[in-house]
Enzyme design. Sequence first.
Site, mmCIF file in Angstrom:
data_model
loop_
_atom_site.group_PDB
_atom_site.id
_atom_site.type_symbol
_atom_site.label_atom_id
_atom_site.label_comp_id
_atom_site.label_asym_id
_atom_site.label_seq_id
_atom_site.Cartn_x
_atom_site.Cartn_y
_atom_site.Cartn_z
ATOM 1 N N THR A 1 0.830 -1.206 0.000
ATOM 2 C CA THR A 1 0.000 0.000 0.000
ATOM 3 C C THR A 1 0.863 1.253 0.000
ATOM 4 O O THR A 1 0.631 2.192 -0.768
ATOM 5 C CB THR A 1 -0.963 0.004 1.199
ATOM 6 O OG1 THR A 1 -1.893 -1.082 1.050
ATOM 7 C CG2 THR A 1 -1.733 1.310 1.279
ATOM 8 N N ASN B 1 -6.103 -10.196 -6.600
ATOM 9 C CA ASN B 1 -6.119 -10.776 -5.263
ATOM 10 C C ASN B 1 -7.380 -11.578 -4.960
ATOM 11 O O ASN B 1 -7.362 -12.468 -4.115
ATOM 12 C CB ASN B 1 -5.951 -9.671 -4.201
ATOM 13 C CG ASN B 1 -6.975 -8.567 -4.338
ATOM 14 O OD1 ASN B 1 -7.215 -8.052 -5.431
ATOM 15 N ND2 ASN B 1 -7.585 -8.183 -3.229
ATOM 16 N N GLN C 1 0.399 -10.244 -5.280
ATOM 17 C CA GLN C 1 -0.036 -11.642 -5.267
ATOM 18 C C GLN C 1 0.754 -12.517 -6.238
ATOM 19 O O GLN C 1 0.460 -13.707 -6.369
ATOM 20 C CB GLN C 1 -1.524 -11.722 -5.601
ATOM 21 C CG GLN C 1 -2.433 -11.015 -4.617
ATOM 22 C CD GLN C 1 -2.480 -11.684 -3.248
ATOM 23 O OE1 GLN C 1 -1.974 -12.788 -3.062
ATOM 24 N NE2 GLN C 1 -3.089 -11.017 -2.281
ATOM 25 N N SER D 1 4.709 -7.134 -1.165
ATOM 26 C CA SER D 1 4.469 -7.085 0.273
ATOM 27 C C SER D 1 4.917 -8.385 0.921
ATOM 28 O O SER D 1 4.597 -9.474 0.437
ATOM 29 C CB SER D 1 2.978 -6.847 0.542
ATOM 30 O OG SER D 1 2.755 -6.336 1.824
ATOM 31 N N GLY D 2 5.627 -8.280 2.034
ATOM 32 C CA GLY D 2 6.204 -9.450 2.690
ATOM 33 C C GLY D 2 5.187 -10.420 3.248
ATOM 34 O O GLY D 2 5.377 -11.639 3.181
ATOM 35 N N HIS D 3 4.088 -9.907 3.797
ATOM 36 C CA HIS D 3 3.174 -10.811 4.492
ATOM 37 C C HIS D 3 2.326 -11.649 3.539
ATOM 38 O O HIS D 3 1.546 -12.494 3.989
ATOM 39 C CB HIS D 3 2.283 -10.037 5.475
ATOM 40 C CG HIS D 3 1.152 -9.289 4.856
ATOM 41 N ND1 HIS D 3 -0.153 -9.727 4.924
ATOM 42 C CD2 HIS D 3 1.113 -8.128 4.173
ATOM 43 C CE1 HIS D 3 -0.940 -8.865 4.316
ATOM 44 N NE2 HIS D 3 -0.205 -7.882 3.840
ATOM 45 N N THR E 1 14.578 5.440 10.060
ATOM 46 C CA THR E 1 15.400 4.297 10.456
ATOM 47 C C THR E 1 14.802 3.006 9.895
ATOM 48 O O THR E 1 13.597 2.765 10.021
ATOM 49 C CB THR E 1 15.486 4.207 11.982
ATOM 50 O OG1 THR E 1 16.029 5.427 12.490
ATOM 51 C CG2 THR E 1 16.382 3.052 12.409
ATOM 52 N N CYS F 1 -8.752 -6.200 2.802
ATOM 53 C CA CYS F 1 -8.682 -4.758 3.061
ATOM 54 C C CYS F 1 -10.054 -4.090 3.044
ATOM 55 O O CYS F 1 -10.202 -2.967 3.501
ATOM 56 C CB CYS F 1 -7.768 -4.089 2.040
ATOM 57 S SG CYS F 1 -6.062 -4.652 2.136
#
Length: 387
Positions: free
Chosen positions: A83, A162, A190, A210-212, A248, A333
């Site tokens: 996002t 998705n 995806q 996206s990692g998740h 950071t 989402c």
Amino acid sequence: MFWKKFNLNKQYNILYLDYNATTPIDPRVLDAMLPFLKENFANPSSTHYFGSNINESVKTARIQVANLIGADETEIIFTSGSTEAINIAIKGVAENYINKGKHIITVSTEHKAVLDTCKYLETKGYEITYLPVQKNGLINLNELNKSLRSDTILVSVMYVNNETGVIQPIKEISALTHEIGALFMADATQAVGKIEIDVDDFGIDILCLSGHKMYAPKGIGALYVKKGIRLPAYTHGGGHENGLRSGTLNVPSIVALGKACEIAEQEMQQDAERIVSLRNELENELLKIPETFVNGSIENRIYNVSNICFKGCDANVMIGRMKNVAVSNGSACTSAVIEPSHVLAAMGLSDDYAFASLRFSLGKFNTKEEIKSVVEILKTELEFMNS
């Protein structure tokens, strides 16, 4: 096989078939990130030896992400997820390429991150073309070609949908886009980690991931920006991430994402072969139920998704009744909003059919036993609801 060692059903009594919403962290990914939550805690921007060592781990992760999509590590920007990456990219192109024009093309079945960002740009005077899709969920390339203009600055098309798993013809889309000198962006959330991607070969200028969605933690993702493309700073305060995103770095999650990408590159093919077998078994059994059908193209879709309409069923009620089964009736989402899926609606489904549809999305930790259990539970619940 590694997947046999990890079973959500046994651990949590959950039959989890909602991998497109999020995935569990691969235990090997967790092992890779844990030291950076404990002893390896230094700031990678620090110039002392401790910080320099951590920075090397960040560089390694950047290379791992780049290798998975055929990019150079200098083209990878770490973000909090797709996002944020989408917002950085679309708003950045709009700002920096305004001298060429203010026209952007996207698709009506895109994720809300793209659609809502484009809606925002409309309030700033940009013109957005929302391409329709055919009944199978694919865009019509002739429609795209007709929509391209000399003032088009960006075409943004989701690689893999998705909700339906439909795969758009990315190479053809990028070729048409580049003919008029516009940039091509793919939301590949995806797709990355599931199918092979080569950004250069596919003609992708900007890509989001996206990692998740690929067995890494939530809150980490990446943005690929091809060399030579200019984007303005999204956040200011130190010039991190090629000046685009100051702050950071989230080192533990960055290391985790890198490890997830490394594992995906090594195991993608064998995972695909096993998962498609499970998906087909699930689908074949469920389609034996009268008045059921698959939403979207069967031929042009990713191997882990089956979006099925159970005519006369209320998907929300069904999901609520199946306490230990995790499936979806749309995007995670927007699942809190009780309205028909905008993806299915764009494909021409009636509200009744859209509300009667369930998305099954499988992953590498699913088993044949789980598939059989889900089929039995679903059939039982349907019989009860229809009695």
